[in-house]
Design a protein around this motif. Structure first.
Motif, PDB file in Angstrom:
ATOM      1  N   ARG A  76       0.849  -1.190   0.000  1.00 55.85           N
ATOM      2  CA  ARG A  76       0.000   0.000   0.000  1.00 55.85           C
ATOM      3  C   ARG A  76       0.884   1.240   0.000  1.00 55.85           C
ATOM      4  NH1 ARG A  76      -5.181  -0.790   1.761  1.00 55.85           N
ATOM      5  NH2 ARG A  76      -5.305   1.258   2.713  1.00 55.85           N
ATOM      6  N   GLN A  77       0.644   2.138  -0.933  1.00 53.87           N
ATOM      7  CA  GLN A  77       1.390   3.396  -0.980  1.00 53.87           C
ATOM      8  C   GLN A  77       0.903   4.303   0.147  1.00 53.87           C
ATOM      9  OE1 GLN A  77       1.746   7.074  -4.140  1.00 53.87           O
ATOM     10  NE2 GLN A  77       1.652   5.003  -4.984  1.00 53.87           N
ATOM     11  N   PHE A  78       1.823   4.881   0.920  1.00 56.33           N
ATOM     12  CA  PHE A  78       1.372   5.659   2.068  1.00 56.33           C
ATOM     13  C   PHE A  78       1.912   7.090   2.143  1.00 56.33           C
ATOM     14  CE2 PHE A  78       5.285   3.701   3.545  1.00 56.33           C
ATOM     15  CZ  PHE A  78       5.887   4.677   4.338  1.00 56.33           C
ATOM     16  N   ALA A  79       3.031   7.398   1.517  1.00 52.80           N
ATOM     17  CA  ALA A  79       3.559   8.764   1.603  1.00 52.80           C
ATOM     18  C   ALA A  79       4.701   8.937   0.613  1.00 52.80           C
ATOM     19  CB  ALA A  79       4.053   9.076   3.017  1.00 52.80           C
ATOM     20  N   THR A  80       5.021  10.211   0.339  1.00 50.22           N
ATOM     21  CA  THR A  80       6.158  10.558  -0.511  1.00 50.22           C
ATOM     22  C   THR A  80       7.108  11.422   0.295  1.00 50.22           C
ATOM     23  OG1 THR A  80       4.753  10.499  -2.493  1.00 50.22           O
ATOM     24  CG2 THR A  80       6.844  11.680  -2.665  1.00 50.22           C
ATOM     25  N   PHE A  81       8.407  11.179   0.135  1.00 51.76           N
ATOM     26  CA  PHE A  81       9.423  11.878   0.914  1.00 51.76           C
ATOM     27  C   PHE A  81      10.381  12.575  -0.052  1.00 51.76           C
ATOM     28  CE2 PHE A  81       7.745   8.321   3.180  1.00 51.76           C
ATOM     29  CZ  PHE A  81       7.545   8.787   4.462  1.00 51.76           C
ATOM     30  N   GLY A  82      10.489  13.907   0.081  1.00 51.07           N
ATOM     31  CA  GLY A  82      11.267  14.652  -0.906  1.00 51.07           C
ATOM     32  C   GLY A  82      11.964  15.885  -0.382  1.00 51.07           C
ATOM     33  N   LYS A  83      12.505  15.819   0.837  1.00 51.41           N
ATOM     34  CA  LYS A  83      13.268  16.962   1.330  1.00 51.41           C
ATOM     35  C   LYS A  83      14.440  17.261   0.393  1.00 51.41           C
ATOM     36  CE  LYS A  83      12.116  16.427   6.223  1.00 51.41           C
ATOM     37  NZ  LYS A  83      12.626  16.171   7.594  1.00 51.41           N
ATOM     38  N   ILE A  84      14.786  18.507   0.281  1.00 49.08           N
ATOM     39  CA  ILE A  84      15.782  18.944  -0.693  1.00 49.08           C
ATOM     40  C   ILE A  84      17.094  18.181  -0.549  1.00 49.08           C
ATOM     41  CG2 ILE A  84      17.187  20.890  -1.468  1.00 49.08           C
ATOM     42  CD1 ILE A  84      14.863  22.719  -0.733  1.00 49.08           C
ATOM     43  N   LYS A  85      17.541  17.997   0.683  1.00 47.97           N
ATOM     44  CA  LYS A  85      18.850  17.388   0.900  1.00 47.97           C
ATOM     45  C   LYS A  85      18.751  15.987   1.509  1.00 47.97           C
ATOM     46  CE  LYS A  85      21.237  21.808   1.439  1.00 47.97           C
ATOM     47  NZ  LYS A  85      22.154  22.623   2.278  1.00 47.97           N
ATOM     48  N   TYR A 119       3.932   0.178   2.209  1.00 45.86           N
ATOM     49  CA  TYR A 119       4.011  -0.668   3.397  1.00 45.86           C
ATOM     50  C   TYR A 119       3.068  -1.858   3.277  1.00 45.86           C
ATOM     51  CZ  TYR A 119      -0.437   0.285   5.791  1.00 45.86           C
ATOM     52  OH  TYR A 119      -1.762   0.325   6.148  1.00 45.86           O
ATOM     53  N   ALA A 120       3.341  -2.870   4.114  1.00 45.79           N
ATOM     54  CA  ALA A 120       2.488  -4.051   4.191  1.00 45.79           C
ATOM     55  C   ALA A 120       2.619  -4.646   5.583  1.00 45.79           C
ATOM     56  CB  ALA A 120       2.875  -5.080   3.142  1.00 45.79           C
ATOM     57  N   LEU A 121       1.569  -5.310   6.047  1.00 41.87           N
ATOM     58  CA  LEU A 121       1.569  -6.040   7.314  1.00 41.87           C
ATOM     59  C   LEU A 121       1.346  -7.504   6.990  1.00 41.87           C
ATOM     60  CD1 LEU A 121       1.529  -6.152  10.436  1.00 41.87           C
ATOM     61  CD2 LEU A 121      -0.921  -5.686  10.337  1.00 41.87           C
ATOM     62  N   VAL A 122       2.307  -8.362   7.366  1.00 39.46           N
ATOM     63  CA  VAL A 122       2.248  -9.774   6.982  1.00 39.46           C
ATOM     64  C   VAL A 122       2.586 -10.660   8.176  1.00 39.46           C
ATOM     65  CG1 VAL A 122       2.955  -9.189   4.630  1.00 39.46           C
ATOM     66  CG2 VAL A 122       4.689  -9.842   6.301  1.00 39.46           C
ATOM     67  N   ASP A 162       2.817   4.971  11.866  1.00 41.21           N
ATOM     68  CA  ASP A 162       1.700   5.872  12.176  1.00 41.21           C
ATOM     69  C   ASP A 162       0.528   5.605  11.236  1.00 41.21           C
ATOM     70  OD1 ASP A 162       3.068   7.106  14.229  1.00 41.21           O
ATOM     71  OD2 ASP A 162       3.716   8.818  13.022  1.00 41.21           O
ATOM     72  N   THR A 163       0.837   5.362   9.971  1.00 46.86           N
ATOM     73  CA  THR A 163      -0.210   5.073   8.980  1.00 46.86           C
ATOM     74  C   THR A 163      -0.921   3.768   9.312  1.00 46.86           C
ATOM     75  OG1 THR A 163       1.062   6.221   7.260  1.00 46.86           O
ATOM     76  CG2 THR A 163      -0.683   4.724   6.530  1.00 46.86           C
ATOM     77  N   LEU A 164      -0.146   2.760   9.670  1.00 49.09           N
ATOM     78  CA  LEU A 164      -0.733   1.466  10.040  1.00 49.09           C
ATOM     79  C   LEU A 164      -1.671   1.630  11.225  1.00 49.09           C
ATOM     80  CD1 LEU A 164      -0.926  -1.631   9.939  1.00 49.09           C
ATOM     81  CD2 LEU A 164       1.189  -1.723  11.282  1.00 49.09           C
ATOM     82  N   ARG A 165      -1.245   2.394  12.227  1.00 48.84           N
ATOM     83  CA  ARG A 165      -2.074   2.588  13.422  1.00 48.84           C
ATOM     84  C   ARG A 165      -3.338   3.374  13.098  1.00 48.84           C
ATOM     85  NH1 ARG A 165       3.242   3.919  17.168  1.00 48.84           N
ATOM     86  NH2 ARG A 165       3.677   1.756  17.751  1.00 48.84           N
ATOM     87  N   ASN A 169      -8.273   2.118  12.464  1.00 56.39           N
ATOM     88  CA  ASN A 169      -9.582   2.727  12.675  1.00 56.39           C
ATOM     89  C   ASN A 169     -10.443   2.666  11.416  1.00 56.39           C
ATOM     90  OD1 ASN A 169      -8.850   3.612  15.332  1.00 56.39           O
ATOM     91  ND2 ASN A 169      -7.692   5.272  14.379  1.00 56.39           N
ATOM     92  N   LEU A 170      -9.831   2.310  10.294  1.00 55.69           N
ATOM     93  CA  LEU A 170     -10.536   2.342   9.015  1.00 55.69           C
ATOM     94  C   LEU A 170     -10.784   0.962   8.432  1.00 55.69           C
ATOM     95  CD1 LEU A 170      -8.475   5.255   7.394  1.00 55.69           C
ATOM     96  CD2 LEU A 170     -10.617   5.417   8.673  1.00 55.69           C
ATOM     97  N   MET A 171     -10.055  -0.050   8.933  1.00 56.45           N
ATOM     98  CA  MET A 171     -10.207  -1.394   8.391  1.00 56.45           C
ATOM     99  C   MET A 171      -9.812  -2.408   9.452  1.00 56.45           C
ATOM    100  SD  MET A 171      -6.899  -1.624   5.856  1.00 56.45           S
ATOM    101  CE  MET A 171      -7.452  -0.163   4.982  1.00 56.45           C
ATOM    102  N   PRO A 172     -10.328  -3.627   9.352  1.00 57.42           N
ATOM    103  CA  PRO A 172      -9.950  -4.666  10.316  1.00 57.42           C
ATOM    104  C   PRO A 172      -8.588  -5.264   9.969  1.00 57.42           C
ATOM    105  CG  PRO A 172     -11.473  -5.575   8.721  1.00 57.42           C
ATOM    106  CD  PRO A 172     -11.343  -4.105   8.389  1.00 57.42           C
ATOM    107  N   VAL A 173      -7.926  -5.837  10.959  1.00 58.97           N
ATOM    108  CA  VAL A 173      -6.720  -6.628  10.724  1.00 58.97           C
ATOM    109  C   VAL A 173      -6.873  -7.935  11.480  1.00 58.97           C
ATOM    110  CG1 VAL A 173      -5.232  -4.600  10.453  1.00 58.97           C
ATOM    111  CG2 VAL A 173      -5.434  -5.697  12.688  1.00 58.97           C
ATOM    112  N   GLY A 174      -6.066  -8.895  11.128  1.00 57.38           N
ATOM    113  CA  GLY A 174      -6.111 -10.173  11.836  1.00 57.38           C
ATOM    114  C   GLY A 174      -6.169 -11.367  10.916  1.00 57.38           C
ATOM    115  N   TYR A 175      -6.893 -11.221   9.790  1.00 55.47           N
ATOM    116  CA  TYR A 175      -6.977 -12.341   8.863  1.00 55.47           C
ATOM    117  C   TYR A 175      -5.589 -12.605   8.290  1.00 55.47           C
ATOM    118  CZ  TYR A 175      -8.797 -15.433   5.257  1.00 55.47           C
ATOM    119  OH  TYR A 175      -9.062 -16.525   4.466  1.00 55.47           O
ATOM    120  N   ASN A 176      -5.145 -13.850   8.320  1.00 54.83           N
ATOM    121  CA  ASN A 176      -3.813 -14.280   7.891  1.00 54.83           C
ATOM    122  C   ASN A 176      -2.715 -13.940   8.903  1.00 54.83           C
ATOM    123  OD1 ASN A 176      -4.580 -15.484   5.487  1.00 54.83           O
ATOM    124  ND2 ASN A 176      -4.332 -13.623   4.301  1.00 54.83           N
TER     125      ASN A 176
END
Length: 251
Positions: A76-85, A119-122, A162-165, A169-176
């Motif tokens: 799952r795409q979660f963020a983009t990081f692009g600080k100048i340096k 990211y992924a949770l496995v 932080d995104t996973l946490r 609140n938006l989806m269940p986890v536990g299956y698999n």
């Protein structure tokens, strides 16, 4: 590997990379998959550069597989990081010299790179990492014991967690991630491990029951010292329906 990329840099999208945060859960532990080049002091997230002939999502799957041997993971795409340096001096003159890369050709590495985080949770017992490159080491490391990471990979890791946490609140986890049959305390422990906080037992039971994804079985857990708790399983059809439609609750 880097020299090969230099020689074929025309095949990669300039200034763009991907980094993958793979969380593994098993036996009440939350781990993260990290990679390190032999003789390097610091670890990193599995990452790489984007082939110009691949979509971004496809490239993420390709990169993860090429760096760790891992496949069959939904990223799952979660963020983009692009600080100048963000990648200043990471491929400095000393590094290029050590790799025997000409400084002129090495300019491709020293340009500013924007990286896309996935990211992924496995279940990490089902995901067996295998370093494809003989110079790489790939290991599961407890998320609370992560050593120094290169670049801004610590920031990327923290953002993924932080995104996973938030998404709990938006989806269940536990299956698999849990056995086919499990207890409510086992499911609660999964949530507590990810959230890194204790949850009230009665509130958790009420909320998780109200989601409607559990089936109470006519069985109790065996081989326990105290009163045997009931066993549950996930209703896969309802679980998938909730995944599709989402939740709106807080833990």
């Amino acid at each position: 590997m880097l020299k090969d990329i230099i020689e074929n840099s025309h095949n990669y999208q300039p200034g763009l990379s991907i980094d993958c945060v793979i969380f593994g859960f098993h036996d009440n532990q939350l781990k993260v998959l990290l990679i390190k080049v032999n003789q390097s002091e610091k670890w990193s997230l599995p990452g790489g550069f984007v082939p110009i002939d691949q979509d971004i999502d496809t490239a993420a799957v390709t990169i993860l597989n090429q760096r760790t041997g891992v496949e069959g993971v939904f990223l799952r795409q979660f963020a983009t990081f692009g600080k100048i340096k963000r990648n200043d001096n990471h491929f400095g003159a000393a590094v290029l010299e050590h790799l025997n890369i000409d400084q002129e050709k090495g300019k491709w590495f020293t340009q500013r790179f924007v990286t896309i985080g996935y990211y992924a949770l496995v279940d990490f017992l089902k995901i067996i990492p295998n370093a494809v490159n003989q110079y790489d080491i790939v290991e599961w490391i407890d998320h609370k014991e992560v050593p120094d990471l290169i670049l801004d990979h610590r920031e990327i890791l923290d953002k993924a967690l932080d995104t996973l946490r938030t998404e709990l609140n938006l989806m269940p986890v536990g299956y698999n991630l849990l056995p086919e049959k499990f207890t409510i305390p086992e499911l609660q422990k999964l949530y507590e491990t990810i959230l890194d906080k204790k949850l009230d037992r009665r509130n958790f039971l009420r909320k998780i029951t109200n989601i409607g994804i559990l089936t109470k079985l006519d069985e109790k857990k065996s081989n326990v010292a105290h009163k045997a708790p009931n066993l549950y399983s996930f209703d896969k059809e309802k679980y998938d329906e909730v995944l599709k439609n989402g939740l709106n609750q807080g833990w």
